[in-house]
Design a protein around this motif. Structure first.
Motif, PDB file in Angstrom:
ATOM      1  N   ASP A   2       0.857  -1.184   0.000  1.00 21.99           N
ATOM      2  CA  ASP A   2       0.000   0.000   0.000  1.00 21.99           C
ATOM      3  C   ASP A   2       0.891   1.230   0.000  1.00 21.99           C
ATOM      4  O   ASP A   2       1.793   1.354   0.837  1.00 21.99           O
ATOM      5  N   VAL A   3       0.685   2.158  -0.932  1.00 18.94           N
ATOM      6  CA  VAL A   3       1.534   3.337  -1.003  1.00 18.94           C
ATOM      7  C   VAL A   3       0.712   4.593  -1.235  1.00 18.94           C
ATOM      8  O   VAL A   3      -0.186   4.624  -2.086  1.00 18.94           O
ATOM      9  N   ILE A   4       1.006   5.597  -0.419  1.00 22.28           N
ATOM     10  CA  ILE A   4       0.556   6.954  -0.715  1.00 22.28           C
ATOM     11  C   ILE A   4       1.667   7.578  -1.548  1.00 22.28           C
ATOM     12  O   ILE A   4       2.766   7.843  -1.044  1.00 22.28           O
ATOM     13  N   SER A   5       1.413   7.740  -2.844  1.00 26.73           N
ATOM     14  CA  SER A   5       2.451   8.206  -3.763  1.00 26.73           C
ATOM     15  C   SER A   5       2.382   9.714  -3.906  1.00 26.73           C
ATOM     16  O   SER A   5       1.348  10.274  -4.268  1.00 26.73           O
ATOM     17  N   LEU A   6       3.507  10.373  -3.625  1.00 25.80           N
ATOM     18  CA  LEU A   6       3.571  11.823  -3.775  1.00 25.80           C
ATOM     19  C   LEU A   6       3.996  12.217  -5.186  1.00 25.80           C
ATOM     20  O   LEU A   6       3.965  13.410  -5.527  1.00 25.80           O
ATOM     21  N   ASN A   7       4.401  11.242  -5.981  1.00 28.60           N
ATOM     22  CA  ASN A   7       4.755  11.481  -7.393  1.00 28.60           C
ATOM     23  C   ASN A   7       5.687  12.681  -7.538  1.00 28.60           C
ATOM     24  O   ASN A   7       5.455  13.581  -8.350  1.00 28.60           O
TER      25      ASN A   7
END
Length: 333
Positions: free
Chosen positions: A76-81
């Motif tokens: 699971d990842v919260i991607s800040l891109n």
């Protein structure tokens, strides 16, 4: 049944081994058995790390923790891109990577402060990359202190059954010795005792390491023990702290490993670092006490020389996550 802790893992410097050791650690079933980890980072870099390491994982990009699966086999990842992959390279100092690492930590702190994450388990960041990005902090501890308005966080190492606190950290030896006052020793022993209480440690016998050979031999090899360190210990004992010392540094850490002491107060950075890492480099975990939340960390750097090769060991990261899960139930705000 004890509720599993939600563990935020900022990915670290994208150009270092942080992404690789993160995915390697999350490919171990026992990590998910211990807690509920999720990553704050960049999906593209994590996918590169998965390809490099060959682990059997799928990335589940989420916008909030309510969307996380916390399932073995899934990251699971919260991607800040926030990484431009066209100009990105593993193993190199890059301003964008220093900035990205800083932003991952900032997001993790926000989630912990909001009570959405129970604990933060950090991966390596690079001081030169941070400087290139004009980040006004030299490392994790300084960042976390500033972000949480914590004036002087306590660093503790744990390896096997040995816990080590540090009276001073990033100071020259000359400046560290000048900081070894009886007032500081007294204050730190009280704070170390409070930190162990907060972690749920019920027996708390401290030994303070000596500075000079044989702890100075009553002033024969230096006056620091006589004039400052021993008086500081005496003040702490009067406050009810179970502390002894100064104990010669060439034996105190061995005695702690044998169970004679529950924790050692190291006087300066390398004194405690050497003892921990010689005991077991990969299984040494750093814990930051005094923050509004619990933070654990691997105790090694970004290893640019092997980054991007898929060969970095994830043992320290695994231990870091599992220790976060172990202490989290005892850690209350």
């Amino acid at each position: 049944m004890t509720k599993k802790a939600i563990i935020a893992i900022p990915m670290g410097d994208p150009a270092g081994i942080g992404p690789e050791i993160t995915v390697k650690a999350l490919a171990k079933k026992e990590v998910f058995q211990a807690g509920k980890p999720f990553v704050i980072g960049d999906t593209a870099i994590l996918n590169k790390a998965i390809a490099l390491t060959g682990v059997n994982l799928k990335v589940n990009e989420v916008s909030s923790l309510e969307e996380a699966k916390y399932e073995f086999g899934t990251v699971d990842v919260i991607s800040l891109n926030n990484v431009n992959t066209d100009s990105f390279s593993f193993g190199e100092i890059q301003a964008q990577c220093g900035q990205a690492a800083f932003e991952y930590i900032k997001e993790a702190v926000t989630l912990a402060n909001e009570g959405k994450a129970d604990v933060i388990a950090t991966t390596p960041i690079n001081k030169e990359s941070l400087k290139a990005a004009n980040v006004p902090h030299i490392g994790h501890t300084e960042m976390l202190a500033d972000m949480t308005n914590t004036p002087d966080p306590l660093t503790m190492f744990q390896v096997r059954n040995m816990r080590i606190f540090f009276l001073t950290r990033h100071l020259s030896l000359k400046d560290a010795i000048a900081a070894m006052t009886k007032e500081r020793v007294h204050d730190y022993l009280k704070r170390c005792d409070e930190a162990l209480q907060r972690l749920g440690v019920t027996t708390r016998k401290f030994a303070v390491a000596g500075l000079n050979p044989h702890s100075g031999e009553n002033g024969l090899f230096g006056r620091e023990e006589v004039d400052e360190i021993a008086p500081g210990i005496e003040l702490a004992v009067k406050d009810g702290i179970d502390a002894v010392g100064p104990v010669p540094a060439d034996s105190v850490f061995h005695q702690a490993l044998q169970g004679k002491y529950d924790a050692v107060l190291s006087l300066y950075h390398d004194q405690g670092h050497i003892a921990a890492k010689m005991t077991d480099f990969e299984k040494t975990v750093s814990i930051t006490n005094g923050l509004p939340f619990l933070r654990t960390s691997v105790d090694h750097g970004t290893a640019f020389d092997i980054a991007g090769k898929g060969i970095a060991s994830s043992v320290s990261m695994e231990e870091c996550i599992k220790m976060a899960a172990e202490y989290a139930p005892h850690f209350t705000k």
